[in-house]
Write a protein that holds these residues in place. Structure first.
Motif, PDB file in Angstrom:
ATOM      1  N   TYR A 108       3.372  -2.415   6.670  1.00  0.00           N
ATOM      2  CA  TYR A 108       3.280  -2.684   5.462  1.00  0.00           C
ATOM      3  C   TYR A 108       4.329  -1.764   4.284  1.00  0.00           C
ATOM      4  CZ  TYR A 108       1.009  -2.929   0.664  1.00  0.00           C
ATOM      5  OH  TYR A 108       0.891  -3.203  -0.758  1.00  0.00           O
ATOM      6  N   VAL A 109       4.442  -0.393   5.109  1.00  0.00           N
ATOM      7  CA  VAL A 109       5.808   0.509   4.608  1.00  0.00           C
ATOM      8  C   VAL A 109       7.097  -0.200   4.634  1.00  0.00           C
ATOM      9  CG1 VAL A 109       7.074   2.476   4.965  1.00  0.00           C
ATOM     10  CG2 VAL A 109       4.332   2.642   5.265  1.00  0.00           C
ATOM     11  N   PHE A 110       7.252  -1.061   5.939  1.00  0.00           N
ATOM     12  CA  PHE A 110       8.675  -1.430   6.029  1.00  0.00           C
ATOM     13  C   PHE A 110       8.889  -2.833   4.959  1.00  0.00           C
ATOM     14  CE2 PHE A 110      11.036  -5.030   8.401  1.00  0.00           C
ATOM     15  CZ  PHE A 110      12.325  -4.252   8.453  1.00  0.00           C
ATOM     16  N   SER A 111       7.641  -3.430   4.777  1.00  0.00           N
ATOM     17  CA  SER A 111       7.736  -4.631   3.861  1.00  0.00           C
ATOM     18  C   SER A 111       8.119  -4.201   2.588  1.00  0.00           C
ATOM     19  CB  SER A 111       6.369  -5.388   4.019  1.00  0.00           C
ATOM     20  OG  SER A 111       5.246  -4.717   3.574  1.00  0.00           O
ATOM     21  N   LEU A 112       7.226  -2.974   2.000  1.00  0.00           N
ATOM     22  CA  LEU A 112       7.547  -2.465   0.651  1.00  0.00           C
ATOM     23  C   LEU A 112       8.819  -1.950   0.522  1.00  0.00           C
ATOM     24  CD1 LEU A 112       4.163  -0.288   0.299  1.00  0.00           C
ATOM     25  CD2 LEU A 112       4.798  -2.217  -1.140  1.00  0.00           C
ATOM     26  N   ILE A 113       9.517  -1.324   1.512  1.00  0.00           N
ATOM     27  CA  ILE A 113      10.990  -1.069   1.390  1.00  0.00           C
ATOM     28  C   ILE A 113      11.720  -2.089   1.225  1.00  0.00           C
ATOM     29  CG2 ILE A 113      12.910   0.215   2.381  1.00  0.00           C
ATOM     30  CD1 ILE A 113      10.662   2.207   3.809  1.00  0.00           C
ATOM     31  N   LEU A 114      11.856  -3.248   1.967  1.00  0.00           N
ATOM     32  CA  LEU A 114      12.489  -4.292   2.037  1.00  0.00           C
ATOM     33  C   LEU A 114      12.257  -4.958   0.623  1.00  0.00           C
ATOM     34  CD1 LEU A 114      12.449  -6.110   5.564  1.00  0.00           C
ATOM     35  CD2 LEU A 114      14.241  -5.141   4.304  1.00  0.00           C
ATOM     36  N   SER A 115      10.951  -5.181   0.213  1.00  0.00           N
ATOM     37  CA  SER A 115      10.548  -6.014  -1.098  1.00  0.00           C
ATOM     38  C   SER A 115      11.364  -5.272  -2.232  1.00  0.00           C
ATOM     39  CB  SER A 115       8.987  -5.974  -1.283  1.00  0.00           C
ATOM     40  OG  SER A 115       8.589  -6.783  -2.362  1.00  0.00           O
ATOM     41  N   TYR A 116      11.417  -3.799  -2.401  1.00  0.00           N
ATOM     42  CA  TYR A 116      11.908  -3.182  -3.262  1.00  0.00           C
ATOM     43  C   TYR A 116      13.423  -3.207  -3.343  1.00  0.00           C
ATOM     44  CZ  TYR A 116      13.381   0.789  -6.185  1.00  0.00           C
ATOM     45  OH  TYR A 116      14.246   1.314  -7.264  1.00  0.00           O
ATOM     46  N   LEU A 117      13.942  -3.055  -2.330  1.00  0.00           N
ATOM     47  CA  LEU A 117      15.522  -3.202  -2.134  1.00  0.00           C
ATOM     48  C   LEU A 117      15.912  -4.483  -2.616  1.00  0.00           C
ATOM     49  CD1 LEU A 117      16.231  -1.064   1.082  1.00  0.00           C
ATOM     50  CD2 LEU A 117      16.574  -0.300  -1.328  1.00  0.00           C
ATOM     51  N   CYS A 118      15.143  -5.451  -2.433  1.00  0.00           N
ATOM     52  CA  CYS A 118      15.610  -6.971  -2.478  1.00  0.00           C
ATOM     53  C   CYS A 118      15.070  -7.345  -3.848  1.00  0.00           C
ATOM     54  CB  CYS A 118      15.249  -7.921  -1.323  1.00  0.00           C
ATOM     55  SG  CYS A 118      16.107  -7.402   0.256  1.00  0.00           S
ATOM     56  N   SER A 119      14.351  -6.730  -4.450  1.00  0.00           N
ATOM     57  CA  SER A 119      13.802  -7.162  -5.959  1.00  0.00           C
ATOM     58  C   SER A 119      15.126  -7.427  -7.162  1.00  0.00           C
ATOM     59  CB  SER A 119      12.819  -6.368  -6.205  1.00  0.00           C
ATOM     60  OG  SER A 119      11.927  -6.899  -7.656  1.00  0.00           O
ATOM     61  N   ASP A 120      14.657  -8.433  -7.781  1.00  0.00           N
ATOM     62  CA  ASP A 120      15.671  -8.550  -8.982  1.00  0.00           C
ATOM     63  C   ASP A 120      14.876  -7.678 -10.014  1.00  0.00           C
ATOM     64  OD1 ASP A 120      17.298 -10.470  -7.540  1.00  0.00           O
ATOM     65  OD2 ASP A 120      15.990 -12.034  -8.097  1.00  0.00           O
ATOM     66  N   TYR A 121      13.823  -7.092  -9.954  1.00  0.00           N
ATOM     67  CA  TYR A 121      13.151  -6.451 -11.184  1.00  0.00           C
ATOM     68  C   TYR A 121      13.002  -4.949 -10.546  1.00  0.00           C
ATOM     69  CZ  TYR A 121      12.270 -11.435 -11.694  1.00  0.00           C
ATOM     70  OH  TYR A 121      12.548 -12.794 -11.762  1.00  0.00           O
ATOM     71  N   TRP A 132      -0.442  -0.640 -15.425  1.00  0.00           N
ATOM     72  CA  TRP A 132      -1.144  -0.768 -13.915  1.00  0.00           C
ATOM     73  C   TRP A 132      -0.646   0.069 -13.186  1.00  0.00           C
ATOM     74  CZ3 TRP A 132      -5.671  -3.467 -14.093  1.00  0.00           C
ATOM     75  CH2 TRP A 132      -5.717  -4.361 -15.117  1.00  0.00           C
ATOM     76  N   TYR A 133       0.685   0.394 -12.806  1.00  0.00           N
ATOM     77  CA  TYR A 133       1.504   0.981 -12.277  1.00  0.00           C
ATOM     78  C   TYR A 133       1.169   0.935 -10.572  1.00  0.00           C
ATOM     79  CZ  TYR A 133       2.491   2.768 -17.050  1.00  0.00           C
ATOM     80  OH  TYR A 133       2.818   2.906 -18.256  1.00  0.00           O
ATOM     81  N   MET A 134       1.184  -0.215 -10.238  1.00  0.00           N
ATOM     82  CA  MET A 134       0.963  -0.369  -8.718  1.00  0.00           C
ATOM     83  C   MET A 134       2.026  -0.569  -8.060  1.00  0.00           C
ATOM     84  SD  MET A 134      -2.043   0.087  -7.532  1.00  0.00           S
ATOM     85  CE  MET A 134      -2.052   1.738  -8.183  1.00  0.00           C
ATOM     86  N   GLY A 135       3.472  -0.118  -8.470  1.00  0.00           N
ATOM     87  CA  GLY A 135       4.663  -0.495  -7.879  1.00  0.00           C
ATOM     88  C   GLY A 135       4.917   0.160  -6.616  1.00  0.00           C
ATOM     89  N   PHE A 136       6.228   0.410  -6.217  1.00  0.00           N
ATOM     90  CA  PHE A 136       6.753   0.820  -4.981  1.00  0.00           C
ATOM     91  C   PHE A 136       6.046   2.228  -4.762  1.00  0.00           C
ATOM     92  CE2 PHE A 136       9.985   3.336  -2.840  1.00  0.00           C
ATOM     93  CZ  PHE A 136       9.882   2.625  -1.570  1.00  0.00           C
ATOM     94  N   VAL A 137       6.559   3.359  -5.685  1.00  0.00           N
ATOM     95  CA  VAL A 137       6.136   4.548  -5.602  1.00  0.00           C
ATOM     96  C   VAL A 137       4.394   4.846  -5.272  1.00  0.00           C
ATOM     97  CG1 VAL A 137       6.318   7.031  -6.377  1.00  0.00           C
ATOM     98  CG2 VAL A 137       8.186   5.372  -6.664  1.00  0.00           C
ATOM     99  N   PRO A 138       3.896   4.359  -6.175  1.00  0.00           N
ATOM    100  CA  PRO A 138       2.342   4.415  -6.022  1.00  0.00           C
ATOM    101  C   PRO A 138       1.759   3.851  -4.796  1.00  0.00           C
ATOM    102  CG  PRO A 138       2.581   3.581  -8.336  1.00  0.00           C
ATOM    103  CD  PRO A 138       3.892   3.578  -7.364  1.00  0.00           C
ATOM    104  N   GLN A 139       2.452   2.705  -4.299  1.00  0.00           N
ATOM    105  CA  GLN A 139       1.972   2.151  -2.930  1.00  0.00           C
ATOM    106  C   GLN A 139       2.364   3.102  -1.756  1.00  0.00           C
ATOM    107  OE1 GLN A 139       0.267  -0.659  -2.356  1.00  0.00           O
ATOM    108  NE2 GLN A 139       0.020  -1.358  -4.346  1.00  0.00           N
ATOM    109  N   MET A 140       3.784   3.578  -2.041  1.00  0.00           N
ATOM    110  CA  MET A 140       3.885   4.781  -0.924  1.00  0.00           C
ATOM    111  C   MET A 140       3.082   6.119  -0.907  1.00  0.00           C
ATOM    112  SD  MET A 140       6.404   3.083   0.712  1.00  0.00           S
ATOM    113  CE  MET A 140       7.451   4.293   1.757  1.00  0.00           C
ATOM    114  N   ILE A 141       2.716   6.202  -2.064  1.00  0.00           N
ATOM    115  CA  ILE A 141       1.961   7.429  -2.114  1.00  0.00           C
ATOM    116  C   ILE A 141       0.320   7.178  -1.516  1.00  0.00           C
ATOM    117  CG2 ILE A 141       0.238   8.782  -3.733  1.00  0.00           C
ATOM    118  CD1 ILE A 141       2.602   8.765  -5.682  1.00  0.00           C
ATOM    119  N   LEU A 142      -0.089   5.949  -1.752  1.00  0.00           N
ATOM    120  CA  LEU A 142      -1.269   5.410  -0.973  1.00  0.00           C
ATOM    121  C   LEU A 142      -1.104   5.414   0.664  1.00  0.00           C
ATOM    122  CD1 LEU A 142      -2.064   2.400  -3.448  1.00  0.00           C
ATOM    123  CD2 LEU A 142      -3.328   4.637  -3.187  1.00  0.00           C
ATOM    124  N   LEU A 143      -0.117   5.062   1.053  1.00  0.00           N
ATOM    125  CA  LEU A 143       0.169   5.093   2.538  1.00  0.00           C
ATOM    126  C   LEU A 143       0.305   6.417   2.846  1.00  0.00           C
ATOM    127  CD1 LEU A 143       2.401   1.701   2.483  1.00  0.00           C
ATOM    128  CD2 LEU A 143       0.388   2.251   4.085  1.00  0.00           C
TER     129      LEU A 143
END
Length: 542
Positions: A108-121, A132-143
């Motif tokens: 899931y960590v790996f997928s979040l990094i890839l998803s963020y790097l390849c995101s258009d947003y 809501w603030y459930m983006g890349f940084v909050p998800q990484m904090i949770l992990l």
């Protein structure tokens, strides 16, 4: 000369070990303080009542996590460096023991990094959708919470136990709010908001994530004549009655579905143990008692109850609570009788449990099949066709039909790459309104008007859109593997560590079922990742 060098080396190693241990104590203390803030402060934190309570809690989570990281990460770095130096000096191999849950979490960590790097947003993806603030940084904090708690926190039962009195206060406030009593001024007092959590969907997500820990601990409790243990058991009964009372009146149907799933699993796990089946009967009595208490309060205070709907009325304003109490009394009495006679039919109960385990998926599949048939061919189910449950459309399941359809279409419109890695963490709304087809945007505008749809109201579907197939496999695998491992540990032994791991497993199960119809928000998801980390830690410590 060599003897002097050896003594000097031993002194250096001893100093390194001592320093590393002190760093470990400080790291453990910092993590414990962080956990206490999430468990005991965050549920009550708000700045102006319900005005923007979701954003308030997200801000609290972010602030505490970022400031906590300023202390925790340097301590962790020093500890790891010292550990590495020790290993090198002693010529020991580095060993990292990963569980199945760890593996899925890393995926899931790996997928979040890839998803963020390849995101258009990327701007939206970094912290997440506004409010809501459930983006890349909050998800990484949770992990990070999961890995830090499961590896570097010394398991303290009292910190886990802190969940119960804190949540009991939250549940009591929820019950009072349902009767239009607000001991705390929360402003904008509406029936759709409840306790100090906010929207009733958020409240339900918090409730099921915590309550079933107390439920589980009562279920596995043993008879005891010791005064302290006897008092603890009485408090557990009181807690469970309060929790059930709040659960049947909170107003979200997903919570009742989570309850149904937990009851089925508890029954099946009780099958071969007379004591646990007896306690299952007692839990049914407490559920009935909670419903009856709410029935009596609604009869005495008919004008005050502020959220009546079909499921709530069924459990708190009909003949059902009395029927449930009668059946539970018979069942509980029967379990006591067969226990005293030592005639508990373990084999027969095991067969019943297996049959129930087979029947539930068949029943679910049948209902889904009926919905599909009746939706494609209206009226094909006769009188049942008139029931909204059997017609899937935009308004089905409190608009879940519309949100799920839009979520599926968001995924379907993606390229192969984005189907694998998603559009970016918490970027469903960014894609929907900026990159979606005209017909997709029109469908969202038609159903929700000027409101922004930020998620599909189904956690796994939203994760599929945001982080793709890779992210969904990682997240779902992490949750399901933890549920199975923790519940299995709870059944293997009566050690306290195993029982707490089992309690965490039941909380994860309830959260997962509830969030099939709900979504991630700071309060609920922060709580469940703390429970996930604690469950893994107690599982390892058992």
């Amino acid at each position: 000369m060599s003897s002097k060098l050896s003594k000097k080396q031993q002194t250096t190693e001893s100093a390194l070990t001592t320093f590393r241990k002190y760093c470990g104590y400080l790291l453990d203390g910092a993590i414990s303080i962080y956990l206490i803030l999430i468990i005991a402060v965050m549920p009550f934190y708000n700045e102006e009542g319900y005005a923007h309570i979701g954003t308030d809690k997200a801000t609290f989570f972010r602030t505490v996590s970022v400031n906590g990281a300023k202390v925790i990460l340097p301590l962790l770095a020093v500890w790891l460096i010292l550990m590495a130096v020790e290993k090198i000096q002693k010529k020991e191999k580095f060993q990292v023991k990963l569980s199945v849950t760890d593996g899925f979490a890393l995926l899931y960590v790996f997928s979040l990094i890839l998803s963020y790097l390849c995101s258009d947003y990327k701007t939206d993806a970094l912290w997440g959708a506004l409010g809501w603030y459930m983006g890349f940084v909050p998800q990484m904090i949770l992990l990070a919470i999961y890995f830090l708690v499961s590896r570097f926190w010394t398991p303290r039962k009292w910190i886990f136990g802190l969940f119960l009195p804190i949540s009991a206060v939250v549940f009591l406030l929820g019950i009072l709010n349902r009767f239009d009593i607000y001991p705390i001024d929360m402003k904008i007092e509406r029936s759709g908001f409840i306790s100090t959590i906010g929207n009733m969907n958020w409240y339900c997500g918090y409730l099921v994530s915590i309550f079933f820990a107390g439920y589980y601990l009562l279920w596995v409790s043993e008879k005891s004549q010791r005064e302290r243990r006897y008092l603890r058991q009485i408090l557990l009964y009181l807690y469970v009655v309060i929790g059930f009372s709040s659960l049947v009146t909170q107003g979200s149907m997903s919570g009742l579905l989570a309850l149904a799933a937990v009851l089925v699993v508890t029954f099946c796990l009780s099958a071969q143990n007379q004591r646990r089946m007896q306690m299952f009967g007692m839990l049914m009595l407490t559920l009935s008692a909670g419903c009856l208490i709410m029935l009596l309060l609604r009869i005495c205070l008919p004008e005050r109850f502020n959220y009546a709907e079909t499921a709530t009325d069924l459990f708190t304003y009909s003949i059902l609570p009395l029927s449930m109490m009668a059946v539970a009394l018979v069942f509980y009495g029967l379990m006591i009788y067969v226990g005293k006679k030592e005639k508990y039919p373990a084999k027969a109960m095991k067969v019943v449990a297996k049959a129930l385990g087979i029947l539930c998926p068949i029943l679910l599949g049948t209902v889904i099949g009926m919905i599909i048939v009746n939706t494609k061919h209206p009226g094909s189910l006769g009188a049942l066709s008139e029931n909204p449950l059997f017609t899937f459309n935009a308004t089905w399941g409190s608009d879940r039909g519309g949100t799920w359809t839009i979520g599926i279409r968001c995924f379907g419109e993606q390229s192969f790459l984005h189907k694998m890695i998603g559009v970016g963490p918490d970027c469903m709304s960014a894609y929907l309104y900026n990159g979606g087809s005209e017909s997709l945007v029109e469908a969202a505008r038609t159903q929700f008007g000027e409101l922004t749809l930020t998620n599909a109201h189904c956690e796994w579907l939203t994760i599929l859109v945001n982080t793709g197939i890779l992210g969904l496999v990682g997240f779902a695998g992490m949750m399901v593997s933890a549920i199975v491992r923790f519940l299995k540990a709870g059944m293997e032994t009566l050690k306290k560590e195993s029982l707490i791991a089992g309690a965490c497993g039941l909380c994860l199960l309830a959260y997962t079922v509830n969030n099939s119809f709900s979504f991630q928000q700071s309060m609920g998801v922060a709580t469940i990742f703390v429970i996930l980390g604690m469950g893994e830690r107690f599982w390892r410590d058992r």
